[in-house]
Design an enzyme around this catalytic site. Sequence first.
Site, PDB file in Angstrom:
ATOM      1  N   ARG A 154      -4.900 -10.402  29.971  1.00 53.59           N
ATOM      2  CA  ARG A 154      -4.674 -11.114  31.220  1.00 53.59           C
ATOM      3  C   ARG A 154      -4.575 -10.131  32.372  1.00 53.59           C
ATOM      4  NH1 ARG A 154      -2.122 -16.128  30.914  1.00 53.59           N
ATOM      5  NH2 ARG A 154      -2.158 -15.902  33.161  1.00 53.59           N
ATOM      6  N   TYR A 209      -2.910 -16.649  21.191  1.00 53.03           N
ATOM      7  CA  TYR A 209      -2.970 -17.971  20.572  1.00 53.03           C
ATOM      8  C   TYR A 209      -2.695 -17.745  19.097  1.00 53.03           C
ATOM      9  CZ  TYR A 209      -5.246 -19.972  24.719  1.00 53.03           C
ATOM     10  OH  TYR A 209      -5.527 -20.415  25.981  1.00 53.03           O
ATOM     11  N   ASP A 256      -6.529 -20.291  31.594  1.00 51.85           N
ATOM     12  CA  ASP A 256      -6.584 -18.933  32.159  1.00 51.85           C
ATOM     13  C   ASP A 256      -7.951 -18.268  32.128  1.00 51.85           C
ATOM     14  OD1 ASP A 256      -6.841 -18.492  29.461  1.00 51.85           O
ATOM     15  OD2 ASP A 256      -5.491 -16.771  29.404  1.00 51.85           O
ATOM     16  N   PRO A 304      -8.016 -24.853  23.538  1.00 58.74           N
ATOM     17  CA  PRO A 304      -8.173 -23.854  24.603  1.00 58.74           C
ATOM     18  C   PRO A 304      -8.922 -22.594  24.166  1.00 58.74           C
ATOM     19  CG  PRO A 304      -5.846 -24.447  24.277  1.00 58.74           C
ATOM     20  CD  PRO A 304      -6.613 -24.982  23.117  1.00 58.74           C
TER      21      PRO A 304
END
Length: 607
Positions: free
Chosen positions: A241, A249, A48, A328
């Site tokens: 986001r 996370y 993302d 990530p």
Amino acid sequence: MVKESRVDVLIIGAGPSGLMCANALAGAGVDFRIIDNRPVGVAAGQADGIQPRTIEVLQSYGLADSLLKDGAQMYLCAFYNPGPDGGIERTGRAPDVTAPSARYPFKITIDQGSIESLFIESMKSQGVSVDRPIAPSSLEISEDPEELLDPSAYPVKVVLDHIPASDSDATPEQEIVHAKFVLGADGAHSWVRKNLGFSMDGEQTEYIWGVIDFVPDTDFPDIRNRAAIHSLNGSCMIIPREGDKVRFYLQMADKDVMDPETGRIDKRKVTAENLINTARKTFHPYVVNQPKEVDWCSIYIIGQRVASNFSKHERVFIAGDACHTHSPKAGQGMNASMNDTHNLAWKLAQVLRGRADISLLKTYEFERRKYAQALIDFDREFSALFSGKPRTSENQEGVTHEQFLRAFQASGGFSSGIGVHYSPSAIVDTIHQSCAPEIIIGERMLPQIFVRAADARPVDIQDMLPADTRFKLLLFVGLLTSEQLANVRRLAEELQLPTSFLQKYGYSDQGKTQSMFDIIPITAGHKDDVNFLDLPPVFRSHWSKVLIDDTDVTGRLGGGAYSRFGIDEKEITMVVVRPDGYVGMIAPSTALESVDKYFGSFLIGKT
């Protein structure tokens, strides 16, 4: 009868890496095909984060605008550590992008599906789509050395299975594709990589992380900033986001996700509810209420590995997760993957056109494997710091806020993609670095605003460097005194000699096939004093391509480039920018033989 076909490039896998390559090849007019084993693309979740350098790259394909409009932009990173009462407290904030030359001083977050759609829509406008669901079932590469060195040969044979619908009993229909080149962009469990016998070298860590995308209900004050939380109950990274969503996370304890009998992760334990419960413990004393909406959740163990090779005979390549995997949280996965094929696509195009020697393709593995190794080393250090226990009075060995902040800021050039530096090779020649000491050969061309000589409009030099397979020749012609103009005219005459690189390799446009060179002269001096028509015609292919190192009419934008780059206004300095936006070489006008030698080492002369 099994259908057989030929194609110049077969791309296996339509994730970000494969689609970046497909879109670039479509723009270059290359005959290619892209297949994917999924019936549809990614709907939610997955990667993302778009780093500042990747935004620049997408901008060079004309694809950044909707990202800038629709994605969330992360400017700040907040840091939280254990407070005296056992809960967390904010210990600092810092800019999320620390690379001083970033054109975009932020990261963009948006779901992977939106990124894939960008490419798919762009390809659609060029009449190309992804063939799905199709999977390869066998791949053979010719062992004939002559065939492998002949760029017009089709030495790779791939058998493809057309996957029937899940509710069908039909056997897969097969076809055979003969390809000049194949790209395996088929993910971390790459079929292509395994078929080639390449190993993934590295290690799996013991860190288990959960990830959840949701619309939060919380009193945590930095919920719309990137936040790195070290708590006594584990670590968490928050990524804001698009819209109202955020991504957490979350570091998971073994007991929360492992099956005690098998010692393996029990996927049934990975529920949104479990992840939110973990977040509640980590966020204390802040409250995380039951989410209004959960988009996606998953779990992973951090593994850091690089493929032993990135290509076989420079005929079959692998890219993206097929050749490097990492955590990530450093936000590199999709960025590294797209930049792999951004590096490869223009090289394939030039070789297929017969304008570059096939040896040019060796620079793909040379440049990108070295980068991937550096990425893994960075990720190993960053993940260990992030997953490590915080320092407390009871745990003096733990990670301090200062330690983490230092690592975070020191890695800014690398994590943003701005600091990517390609080593000397056929396409990176550092012999004349001293002519422009602040434009680093092997790094991307720095953003800088100039004004157009014809209409005084301010333009960023990066917007003059589209990813269109052409080499851009930035000609810093200096202050145009009568003496300097005479030198500029002399240079124009030299470049028009049949022995000069401009004539030997100066292929012109042919349909969708772009010309080889684009010349952009940049003068010093004041916009009122420069007449762009004084320059020889060879240096002004279009009125919009003559620039001045001066401020715009407001006095706020542009100016100071010659001094910023360390370029002498009394000299003529040529900066060669590769089609992928990286500086390939710099040379004074008195060293044209160096430029001839540079292009001669990988280009094929006109016949």
